[in-house]
Scaffold this motif. Structure first.
Motif, PDB file in Angstrom:
ATOM      1  N   TYR A 138      16.279   3.719  -7.255  1.00  0.00           N
ATOM      2  CA  TYR A 138      15.258   4.255  -8.150  1.00  0.00           C
ATOM      3  C   TYR A 138      13.884   3.698  -7.793  1.00  0.00           C
ATOM      4  N   TYR A 139      13.807   2.372  -7.581  1.00  0.00           N
ATOM      5  CA  TYR A 139      12.525   1.764  -7.233  1.00  0.00           C
ATOM      6  C   TYR A 139      11.973   2.371  -5.947  1.00  0.00           C
ATOM      7  N   TRP A 140      12.822   2.506  -4.908  1.00  0.00           N
ATOM      8  CA  TRP A 140      12.324   2.956  -3.612  1.00  0.00           C
ATOM      9  C   TRP A 140      12.005   4.448  -3.599  1.00  0.00           C
ATOM     10  N   GLU A 141      12.933   5.251  -4.050  1.00  0.00           N
ATOM     11  CA  GLU A 141      12.752   6.699  -3.927  1.00  0.00           C
ATOM     12  C   GLU A 141      11.932   7.308  -5.062  1.00  0.00           C
ATOM     13  N   ASP A 142      12.141   6.816  -6.301  1.00  0.00           N
ATOM     14  CA  ASP A 142      11.495   7.438  -7.454  1.00  0.00           C
ATOM     15  C   ASP A 142      10.204   6.754  -7.869  1.00  0.00           C
ATOM     16  N   MET A 143       9.885   5.617  -7.238  1.00  0.00           N
ATOM     17  CA  MET A 143       8.611   4.948  -7.537  1.00  0.00           C
ATOM     18  C   MET A 143       7.745   4.826  -6.281  1.00  0.00           C
ATOM     19  N   VAL A 144       8.179   4.022  -5.327  1.00  0.00           N
ATOM     20  CA  VAL A 144       7.359   3.781  -4.137  1.00  0.00           C
ATOM     21  C   VAL A 144       7.112   5.065  -3.354  1.00  0.00           C
ATOM     22  N   LYS A 145       8.150   5.876  -3.165  1.00  0.00           N
ATOM     23  CA  LYS A 145       8.025   7.077  -2.332  1.00  0.00           C
ATOM     24  C   LYS A 145       7.676   8.339  -3.133  1.00  0.00           C
ATOM     25  N   HIS A 146       7.475   8.191  -4.421  1.00  0.00           N
ATOM     26  CA  HIS A 146       7.131   9.348  -5.246  1.00  0.00           C
ATOM     27  C   HIS A 146       5.661   9.705  -5.055  1.00  0.00           C
ATOM     28  N   ALA A 147       5.358  10.984  -4.979  1.00  0.00           N
ATOM     29  CA  ALA A 147       4.005  11.451  -4.679  1.00  0.00           C
ATOM     30  C   ALA A 147       2.980  10.942  -5.686  1.00  0.00           C
ATOM     31  N   GLU A 148       3.374  10.815  -6.953  1.00  0.00           N
ATOM     32  CA  GLU A 148       2.421  10.382  -7.972  1.00  0.00           C
ATOM     33  C   GLU A 148       2.527   8.891  -8.287  1.00  0.00           C
ATOM     34  N   GLY A 153       1.046   3.018  -2.270  1.00  0.00           N
ATOM     35  CA  GLY A 153       1.699   2.850  -0.980  1.00  0.00           C
ATOM     36  C   GLY A 153       2.810   1.818  -1.001  1.00  0.00           C
ATOM     37  N   VAL A 154       3.392   1.596   0.147  1.00  0.00           N
ATOM     38  CA  VAL A 154       4.500   0.661   0.308  1.00  0.00           C
ATOM     39  C   VAL A 154       3.951  -0.767   0.256  1.00  0.00           C
ATOM     40  N   PRO A 155       4.582  -1.678  -0.501  1.00  0.00           N
ATOM     41  CA  PRO A 155       4.108  -3.068  -0.551  1.00  0.00           C
ATOM     42  C   PRO A 155       4.021  -3.672   0.841  1.00  0.00           C
ATOM     43  N   SER A 156       3.021  -4.522   1.051  1.00  0.00           N
ATOM     44  CA  SER A 156       2.762  -5.072   2.389  1.00  0.00           C
ATOM     45  C   SER A 156       3.954  -5.842   2.941  1.00  0.00           C
ATOM     46  N   ALA A 157       4.720  -6.509   2.072  1.00  0.00           N
ATOM     47  CA  ALA A 157       5.878  -7.274   2.552  1.00  0.00           C
ATOM     48  C   ALA A 157       7.005  -6.372   3.041  1.00  0.00           C
ATOM     49  N   THR A 210       8.954  11.879 -14.829  1.00  0.00           N
ATOM     50  CA  THR A 210       8.869  13.341 -14.930  1.00  0.00           C
ATOM     51  C   THR A 210      10.043  14.056 -14.271  1.00  0.00           C
ATOM     52  N   ASP A 211      10.686  13.420 -13.289  1.00  0.00           N
ATOM     53  CA  ASP A 211      11.820  14.056 -12.613  1.00  0.00           C
ATOM     54  C   ASP A 211      13.105  14.011 -13.436  1.00  0.00           C
ATOM     55  N   TYR A 212      13.125  13.199 -14.496  1.00  0.00           N
ATOM     56  CA  TYR A 212      14.349  13.026 -15.279  1.00  0.00           C
ATOM     57  C   TYR A 212      14.172  13.334 -16.769  1.00  0.00           C
ATOM     58  N   ALA A 213      12.996  13.060 -17.307  1.00  0.00           N
ATOM     59  CA  ALA A 213      12.794  13.144 -18.751  1.00  0.00           C
ATOM     60  C   ALA A 213      12.540  14.567 -19.220  1.00  0.00           C
TER      61      ALA A 213
END
Length: 631
Positions: A138-148, A153-157, A210-213
């Motif tokens: 969820y963190y990677w696909e639905d937050m970091v990689k989500h268009a909105e 962007g991706v965290p520097s680490a 928005t993708d789930y609610a």
């Protein structure tokens, strides 16, 4: 580094725990809820392989359940310190400052570029919902990689030469991050005091996505929270570091139950916490933590009257006499821990200063060396720190296995004759009628030292340094301003010399990032514009145009690509050696003392410790979930 071999250690812990009785001791504070069926029994709340805290190696004693721990904080956002103190991390720093699994059961690393995590079977969030790979997906696909949601962007680490990882879910408990090259910054970021959180409680957060609610429900939530759109609602409700949302499930030892604004936050024990003591009893021992928000100016006084059970924040070394006097009446003890900074107070010549004449001067290493050798560190230690600190350059402390005497002493011993000689060699041999040297443009070498002015200790140290540097023809003036203003002036190049704390991580090991020794971030007061350039990938700031600083940056990039600890160690030593020789910052003393006030009946708090942001997370390294009251 963590390797496949660590999984053998985990299996030993599993064997011990399997032998524990099925009717393991229930936490008294939760017994009534278990009896009423509101909570499952302890055996069903713990993971099948809990994290067994080592007591023998750390001098801890088995504790009793119960009690409330009182903390004092100076502002509402200090609620985030609770996450620092609790220090439950996916992986965390152990007693020897190596990184070991914590929330994760195991981490399998291949060539420093593939990281496969295995979660503890049966581990649950504080609301009882299972912790699974879905929370990481969820963190990677639905937050970091989500268009909105992922606009930052991706965290520097999680970037290696600009490349993001490939994330894979293997099964319900296993997931993997992989890069084409080693990423030694990844695990330290996960273990940090303010960590990289690569997970969220997906079952809870989906109601704000928005993708789930349900759309209509989400609109009403946005209106209720008075935010611009659904992304604002999601951001506010998911904060892990600053736990202001009482409904957000947690993995920490205690969970906030008080919505802001408030001057009194109550943290209740997490009934599904994953750590146990050597007898298999679930931690924490203490039931509740009470965090009171008061003016930071009165915290020493309130602490001295016994209003805190554990206090370090907002206490200073000059409070020690007062605190000692109040011990018997206040019912507490005052410990003196080492401060884990490279220098208690350091000077930072701004290599990016806007003044062209001063910029030429501060970029000349002879000036920086002369400035450093003009300081009488022994007098500072004796006068301000009662001889308890170590005169030193701004570098790693003796407790670090990277420490060498030469790093602490290089250009950092009093030598007025040599300091004057170096300044004369620079062509700064002319002086005015007051004995102050003159710059090439005829101006007196009057240097304004800018600071945040947050302690009388700093003021006293700078007053001594002002007296010292008159002997080499330099006149210092101190200007204090609010921290935000002070930083902005440095960032914009309006300062020539700043005073602030030294290295944050003076307990460094080879696997910890050496980013503080190279221009990598804007807050670095000696090269803020170069640091901003690195931090923003060239979108802001200035490129490094000084060869000796560029060497540090290139060494740091080599460390990022180093696949072994031996390679990392060699790079660390090269960077420390160069940093000391080039005197990019000027230390005074380190290993000074931080007063730690502890209630007399509070057990398992070490009398000697290191008080630092990194890597000890202040109290977090000493596992407050094992603290207990002998009442």
């Amino acid at each position: 580094m963590i390797s496949r071999g660590f999984q053998i250690i985990v299996s030993v812990c599993l064997f011990v725990l399997i032998l524990l009785p099925a009717n393991a001791e229930e936490v008294p504070a939760l017994a009534e809820k278990v009896e009423k069926g509101e909570l499952p029994p302890i055996a069903d709340r713990l993971p099948k392989t809990p994290f067994v805290v080592s007591y023998e190696a750390n001098g801890k004693s088995l504790g009793k359940y119960g009690g409330e721990l009182r903390l004092l904080m100076g502002k509402a956002k200090d609620i985030g310190q609770m996450t620092v103190y609790s220090y439950a991390r996916l992986v965390g720093y152990s007693s020897d400052y190596s990184i070991k699994p914590d929330i994760a059961e195991a981490v399998d690393i291949v060539e420093g570029r593939e990281f496969t995590f295995t979660l503890r079977e049966g581990h649950r969030w504080s609301d009882g919902h299972p912790l699974t790979s879905e929370d990481f997906r969820y963190y990677w696909e639905d937050m970091v990689k989500h268009a909105e949601l992922g606009r930052k962007g991706v965290p520097s680490a999680m970037l290696v030469d600009g490349q993001e990882p490939v994330f894979e879910v293997i099964d319900e408990r296993t997931f993997k991050y992989s890069w084409n090259k080693p990423n030694p910054a990844f695990l330290p970021a996960l273990a940090a005091p303010s960590p990289l959180y690569v997970y969220r409680p997906a079952h809870y957060m989906k109601q704000y996505h928005t993708d789930y609610a349900d759309k209509e429900t989400l609109v009403s939530i946005v209106e209720k929270l008075r935010v611009k759109d659904w992304t604002g609602a999601h951001t506010r409700m998911q904060r892990q570091r600053r736990p202001e949302n009482p409904a957000l499930p947690s993995l920490q030892a205690w969970k906030n139950t008080t919505p802001p604004p408030s001057t009194r936050f109550i943290f209740e024990r997490n009934p599904y916490y994953h750590r146990v003591d050597p007898k298999g009893r679930q931690l924490p021992y203490i039931d509740r933590v009470i965090m009171s928000i008061v003016s930071k100016d009165v915290i020493p006084a309130k602490t001295g009257t016994g209003e805190a059970d554990l206090q370090g924040r907002y206490l200073r070394f000059d409070n020690v006499p007062f605190l000692k006097q109040g011990e018997e009446k206040g019912g507490y003890k005052t410990f003196l821990w080492s401060v884990g900074k490279g220098s208690q107070i350091a000077l930072f010549p701004n290599l990016n200063t806007n003044d062209p004449t001063w910029r030429e001067v501060v970029r000349d290493v002879r000036f920086r060396r002369a400035l450093s050798m003009g300081i009488d560190r022994d007098e500072i230690n004796d006068s301000i720190y009662f001889g308890l600190a170590n005169p030193s350059a701004n570098t790693v402390m003796p407790q670090s296995d990277l420490y060498k005497d030469e790093y602490a002493t290089k250009w950092a011993t009093l030598d007025i004759e040599l300091a004057n000689k170096l300044l004369d060699e620079m062509g700064l041999d002319k002086r005015n009628e007051d004995g102050v040297r003159l710059l090439s443009d005829g101006r007196a070498m009057e240097i304004t030292v800018e600071s945040a002015g947050e302690s009388t200790e700093e003021t006293d140290v700078l007053e001594l340094i002002t007296d010292h540097l008159r002997k080499i023809g330099l006149q210092l003036f101190v200007r204090s301003s609010q921290r935000d203003i002070f930083r902005r002036r440095a960032y914009s190049g309006d300062t020539v010399l700043s005073a602030f704390n030294g290295m944050d991580n003076a307990l460094a090991s080879p696997s910890m990032t050496p980013e503080e020794l190279a221009p990598t971030a804007q807050p670095q007061l000696q090269w803020p514009k170069w640091g901003q350039f690195s931090e923003t990938n060239g979108k802001a700031g200035e490129t490094v145009d000084m060869p000796t600083a560029e060497v540090q940056l290139q060494l740091y990039k080599k460390w990022l690509a180093a696949p072994t600890e031996d390679g990392q160690r060699k790079i660390w030593h090269s960077m420390l050696e160069n940093y000391s020789d080039q005197v990019f910052s000027i230390g005074t003393v380190n290993n000074s003392r931080q007063p730690i006030v502890v209630a007399k009946d509070l057990q398992n708090v070490p009398e000697e410790g290191v008080y630092a942001w990194l890597p000890t997370s202040y109290f977090g390294h000493y596992q407050p979930d094992t603290f207990w009251y002998d009442r």
